[in-house]
Design an enzyme around this catalytic site. Sequence first.
Site, short mmCIF file in Angstrom:
data_model
loop_
_atom_site.label_atom_id
_atom_site.label_comp_id
_atom_site.label_asym_id
_atom_site.label_seq_id
_atom_site.Cartn_x
_atom_site.Cartn_y
_atom_site.Cartn_z
N GLY A 51 0.81 -1.21 0.00
CA GLY A 51 0.00 0.00 0.00
C GLY A 51 0.84 1.26 0.00
CG HIS A 52 1.62 3.77 -2.82
ND1 HIS A 52 1.50 2.59 -3.51
CD2 HIS A 52 1.33 4.77 -3.69
CE1 HIS A 52 1.17 2.86 -4.76
NE2 HIS A 52 1.05 4.18 -4.90
CB ALA A 53 -1.39 7.63 0.55
CE1 TYR A 54 1.88 8.12 -5.97
CE2 TYR A 54 -0.40 7.39 -5.96
CZ TYR A 54 0.91 7.23 -6.36
OH TYR A 54 1.25 6.16 -7.15
NE ARG A 99 -2.52 3.43 -5.12
CZ ARG A 99 -1.92 2.74 -6.06
NH1 ARG A 99 -1.72 1.48 -5.93
NH2 ARG A 99 -1.48 3.31 -7.14
#
Length: 140
Positions: A51-54, A99
């Site tokens: 997962g990661h986000a921006y 996400r």
Amino acid sequence: MGYDRPKIVELKRISDPRGNLAVVEQGEGLPFAPVRCYWLNDVPCGKMREGHAYHRSRELIVALAGTFRVTVTDSNGMTAEYTLSRPDRGLLLPPMAWRQLHDFATNSVGLIIASTPYDESDYIRSREEFNHLTSKEVHK
């Protein structure tokens, strides 16, 4: 045509005897100018992408083939799960949405259209950091 929460959008679909054509255009299902496009394929069946986000980037995620799920936690701490399985539907993600893509079916292909070029400083790769940043936003 802004948005601040993840949402499913119907993409323009043109059908005739030759087959189906799905269209993504700025202003029609895409509330940003597309700057970067990449895709995921050959993800082992049932596996998860980290997962990661921006901080700034917005994305549209589309399952071009197969099926996969996307679990999203927005900046308000609300979590929802979306199943993507149709090339004429996409998931719009605003900035600051954590996400995780998971439960890939065999031979799935996921297309991601982003509003910004690749910039490592835009990524939030730690869930702990994301939680810390979003708790500050909620308490402003």
